[in-house]
Design a protein around this motif. Sequence first.
Motif, PDB file in Angstrom:
ATOM      1  N   TYR A  47      11.311   8.937  43.836  1.00 27.34           N
ATOM      2  CA  TYR A  47      12.651   8.649  43.356  1.00 27.34           C
ATOM      3  C   TYR A  47      13.679   9.590  43.975  1.00 27.34           C
ATOM      4  O   TYR A  47      13.347  10.615  44.559  1.00 27.34           O
ATOM      5  N   HIS A  48      14.951   9.220  43.823  1.00 27.65           N
ATOM      6  CA  HIS A  48      16.075  10.010  44.309  1.00 27.65           C
ATOM      7  C   HIS A  48      16.651  10.820  43.156  1.00 27.65           C
ATOM      8  O   HIS A  48      16.815  10.301  42.050  1.00 27.65           O
ATOM      9  N   GLY A  49      16.939  12.090  43.393  1.00 30.14           N
ATOM     10  CA  GLY A  49      17.490  12.894  42.306  1.00 30.14           C
ATOM     11  C   GLY A  49      17.796  14.304  42.732  1.00 30.14           C
ATOM     12  O   GLY A  49      17.738  14.662  43.923  1.00 30.14           O
ATOM     13  N   ASP A  50      18.101  15.124  41.716  1.00 24.71           N
ATOM     14  CA  ASP A  50      18.429  16.536  41.943  1.00 24.71           C
ATOM     15  C   ASP A  50      17.221  17.452  41.769  1.00 24.71           C
ATOM     16  O   ASP A  50      17.304  18.642  42.059  1.00 24.71           O
ATOM     17  N   GLY A  51      16.122  16.934  41.228  1.00 24.93           N
ATOM     18  CA  GLY A  51      14.949  17.757  40.994  1.00 24.93           C
ATOM     19  C   GLY A  51      13.882  16.956  40.280  1.00 24.93           C
ATOM     20  O   GLY A  51      14.028  15.747  40.059  1.00 24.93           O
ATOM     21  N   LEU A  52      12.807  17.639  39.925  1.00 24.72           N
ATOM     22  CA  LEU A  52      11.724  16.974  39.209  1.00 24.72           C
ATOM     23  C   LEU A  52      12.164  16.603  37.800  1.00 24.72           C
ATOM     24  O   LEU A  52      12.940  17.316  37.161  1.00 24.72           O
ATOM     25  N   TRP A  53      11.678  15.480  37.314  1.00 27.24           N
ATOM     26  CA  TRP A  53      11.954  15.078  35.940  1.00 27.24           C
ATOM     27  C   TRP A  53      11.265  16.035  34.964  1.00 27.24           C
ATOM     28  O   TRP A  53      10.213  16.616  35.276  1.00 27.24           O
ATOM     29  N   PRO A  54      11.823  16.197  33.767  1.00 24.18           N
ATOM     30  CA  PRO A  54      11.154  17.029  32.747  1.00 24.18           C
ATOM     31  C   PRO A  54       9.757  16.515  32.444  1.00 24.18           C
ATOM     32  O   PRO A  54       9.515  15.303  32.392  1.00 24.18           O
ATOM     33  N   GLY A  55       8.825  17.443  32.267  1.00 20.91           N
ATOM     34  CA  GLY A  55       7.465  17.072  31.929  1.00 20.91           C
ATOM     35  C   GLY A  55       6.643  16.540  33.082  1.00 20.91           C
ATOM     36  O   GLY A  55       5.575  15.952  32.876  1.00 20.91           O
ATOM     37  N   THR A  56       7.125  16.738  34.313  1.00 18.25           N
ATOM     38  CA  THR A  56       6.384  16.267  35.482  1.00 18.25           C
ATOM     39  C   THR A  56       6.135  17.416  36.442  1.00 18.25           C
ATOM     40  O   THR A  56       6.743  18.479  36.352  1.00 18.25           O
ATOM     41  N   GLN A  57       5.244  17.165  37.371  1.00 18.34           N
ATOM     42  CA  GLN A  57       5.012  18.104  38.465  1.00 18.34           C
ATOM     43  C   GLN A  57       5.025  17.309  39.757  1.00 18.34           C
ATOM     44  O   GLN A  57       5.012  16.090  39.764  1.00 18.34           O
ATOM     45  N   GLY A  58       5.059  18.004  40.873  1.00 19.02           N
ATOM     46  CA  GLY A  58       5.161  17.354  42.176  1.00 19.02           C
ATOM     47  C   GLY A  58       6.072  18.180  43.045  1.00 19.02           C
ATOM     48  O   GLY A  58       6.003  19.410  43.044  1.00 19.02           O
ATOM     49  N   GLY A  59       6.978  17.543  43.756  1.00 16.64           N
ATOM     50  CA  GLY A  59       7.882  18.311  44.593  1.00 16.64           C
ATOM     51  C   GLY A  59       8.795  17.444  45.425  1.00 16.64           C
ATOM     52  O   GLY A  59       8.702  16.210  45.439  1.00 16.64           O
ATOM     53  N   LEU A  60       9.702  18.120  46.125  1.00 16.89           N
ATOM     54  CA  LEU A  60      10.634  17.455  47.022  1.00 16.89           C
ATOM     55  C   LEU A  60       9.906  16.967  48.269  1.00 16.89           C
ATOM     56  O   LEU A  60       9.202  17.741  48.930  1.00 16.89           O
ATOM     57  N   ILE A  65       2.406   3.115  41.905  1.00 18.07           N
ATOM     58  CA  ILE A  65       3.513   4.027  42.158  1.00 18.07           C
ATOM     59  C   ILE A  65       4.845   3.326  41.892  1.00 18.07           C
ATOM     60  O   ILE A  65       5.060   2.202  42.362  1.00 18.07           O
ATOM     61  N   ALA A  66       5.717   3.975  41.153  1.00 21.13           N
ATOM     62  CA  ALA A  66       7.088   3.499  40.985  1.00 21.13           C
ATOM     63  C   ALA A  66       7.938   4.083  42.109  1.00 21.13           C
ATOM     64  O   ALA A  66       7.771   5.243  42.492  1.00 21.13           O
ATOM     65  N   VAL A  67       8.852   3.288  42.644  1.00 22.86           N
ATOM     66  CA  VAL A  67       9.642   3.746  43.782  1.00 22.86           C
ATOM     67  C   VAL A  67      11.008   3.071  43.751  1.00 22.86           C
ATOM     68  O   VAL A  67      11.135   1.933  43.291  1.00 22.86           O
ATOM     69  N   VAL A  68      12.037   3.784  44.216  1.00 22.70           N
ATOM     70  CA  VAL A  68      13.363   3.176  44.323  1.00 22.70           C
ATOM     71  C   VAL A  68      13.324   2.111  45.416  1.00 22.70           C
ATOM     72  O   VAL A  68      12.640   2.272  46.432  1.00 22.70           O
ATOM     73  N   PRO A  69      14.040   0.991  45.235  1.00 20.08           N
ATOM     74  CA  PRO A  69      13.825  -0.193  46.080  1.00 20.08           C
ATOM     75  C   PRO A  69      14.109  -0.003  47.553  1.00 20.08           C
ATOM     76  O   PRO A  69      13.313  -0.427  48.401  1.00 20.08           O
ATOM     77  N   THR A  70      15.251   0.614  47.909  1.00 12.25           N
ATOM     78  CA  THR A  70      15.575   0.731  49.330  1.00 12.25           C
ATOM     79  C   THR A  70      14.570   1.605  50.059  1.00 12.25           C
ATOM     80  O   THR A  70      14.142   1.290  51.176  1.00 12.25           O
ATOM     81  N   LEU A  71      14.162   2.709  49.444  1.00 14.83           N
ATOM     82  CA  LEU A  71      13.175   3.579  50.077  1.00 14.83           C
ATOM     83  C   LEU A  71      11.849   2.842  50.248  1.00 14.83           C
ATOM     84  O   LEU A  71      11.141   3.038  51.240  1.00 14.83           O
ATOM     85  N   ALA A  72      11.507   1.992  49.277  1.00 14.49           N
ATOM     86  CA  ALA A  72      10.258   1.235  49.369  1.00 14.49           C
ATOM     87  C   ALA A  72      10.269   0.306  50.569  1.00 14.49           C
ATOM     88  O   ALA A  72       9.324   0.272  51.361  1.00 14.49           O
ATOM     89  N   THR A  73      11.339  -0.468  50.725  1.00 15.33           N
ATOM     90  CA  THR A  73      11.356  -1.504  51.763  1.00 15.33           C
ATOM     91  C   THR A  73      11.645  -0.965  53.152  1.00 15.33           C
ATOM     92  O   THR A  73      11.128  -1.490  54.145  1.00 15.33           O
ATOM     93  N   THR A  74      12.455   0.097  53.246  1.00 14.86           N
ATOM     94  CA  THR A  74      12.858   0.574  54.576  1.00 14.86           C
ATOM     95  C   THR A  74      12.051   1.751  55.086  1.00 14.86           C
ATOM     96  O   THR A  74      12.007   1.989  56.297  1.00 14.86           O
ATOM     97  N   TRP A  75      11.420   2.502  54.171  1.00 16.12           N
ATOM     98  CA  TRP A  75      10.704   3.699  54.620  1.00 16.12           C
ATOM     99  C   TRP A  75       9.229   3.689  54.244  1.00 16.12           C
ATOM    100  O   TRP A  75       8.361   3.861  55.102  1.00 16.12           O
ATOM    101  N   LEU A  76       8.905   3.480  52.968  1.00 15.99           N
ATOM    102  CA  LEU A  76       7.519   3.624  52.524  1.00 15.99           C
ATOM    103  C   LEU A  76       6.614   2.505  53.011  1.00 15.99           C
ATOM    104  O   LEU A  76       5.565   2.771  53.625  1.00 15.99           O
TER     105      LEU A  76
END
Length: 304
Positions: free
Chosen positions: A147-160, A99-110
């Motif tokens: 990841y952090h963003g405004d929505g799903l990346w193009p060509g992907t599925q998943g959710g908030l 899994i790819a993850v933004v660094p702060t969320l990885a260390t402090t939350w995940l």
Amino acid sequence: MRNGIPNLSALQAFEASARLGSFSRAAEELSLTHSAVYRQVASLESRLGVQLFTRVRRRIVLTDHGAEYAGRIRHHLDQIEKDTFGLVSRTGMGRSIHIAVVPTLATTWLIPRLADFQREHADITVSLSVRTLPFQFKDQPFDGALYHGDGLWPGTQGGLLFPERELVPVCAPELAARAALAADTGVSALAGMTHLHLASRPDAWRQWYGANSHLYGPQAAGGPRYELFTMVMAAVQAGLGVGLMPRFLAQPALDQGTLKMPVPQSLTVSQGYYFGYPQRSERSDALKLFESWLKSAAAGVGER
């Protein structure tokens, strides 16, 4: 050799040497001797008829051709690794996801919560890598991304997973005490404080001031920039200034009293944290279980 494809061991030796900038460090990573790695790379150069490194005493530097080839080989080795993990997972000999993850969320939350997932699914190995920018899954060896963003990346599925909701100003208690002595408790209480900025959100303080109908001046704009929220948090805790942090990240320290909000005003934000994966690929059972667990772990995050 088969159809002009170099020996895989030689390619691994070359890629590791290119990435680490040293035959010795590559040898340590691959559990080989220095001379074995050197021979593999020299053999590869001889076979290709192309110089991949220039050698100056004990230093090695990639040539232009070597740098281009190293990038391509790294991509293919990553894909081989991903395909192997996928095969192992599907055949039931073991299950693994990357899994790819933004660094702060990885260390402090995940990561602090991963032990819960491991207790429920001891046979699933979850590997994490840091990525701060969007990418295409076909070019990276990942099963999913958080990841952090405004929505799903193009060509992907998943959710908030959960919305960020708001950024709040936080500082060390001693700085907050000084702010409390100001003539009023409004935004002007921050006038004498160094403002700490996150490099990837350069306009956050400007937006905070605008939302609270106050002038964003040079004193607020001139503070230091940090690459990660964890750096901002460390700087705040060290008393270097006031920083804007997502409330869900700052709340534990606020509850403990190790950080304070010098003023009550916050900045409402529309972005959130998303979990996504390739749209056209079949998800493994391990990834489905991980997504289900993530959604459960994220329920209620940031709600006050």
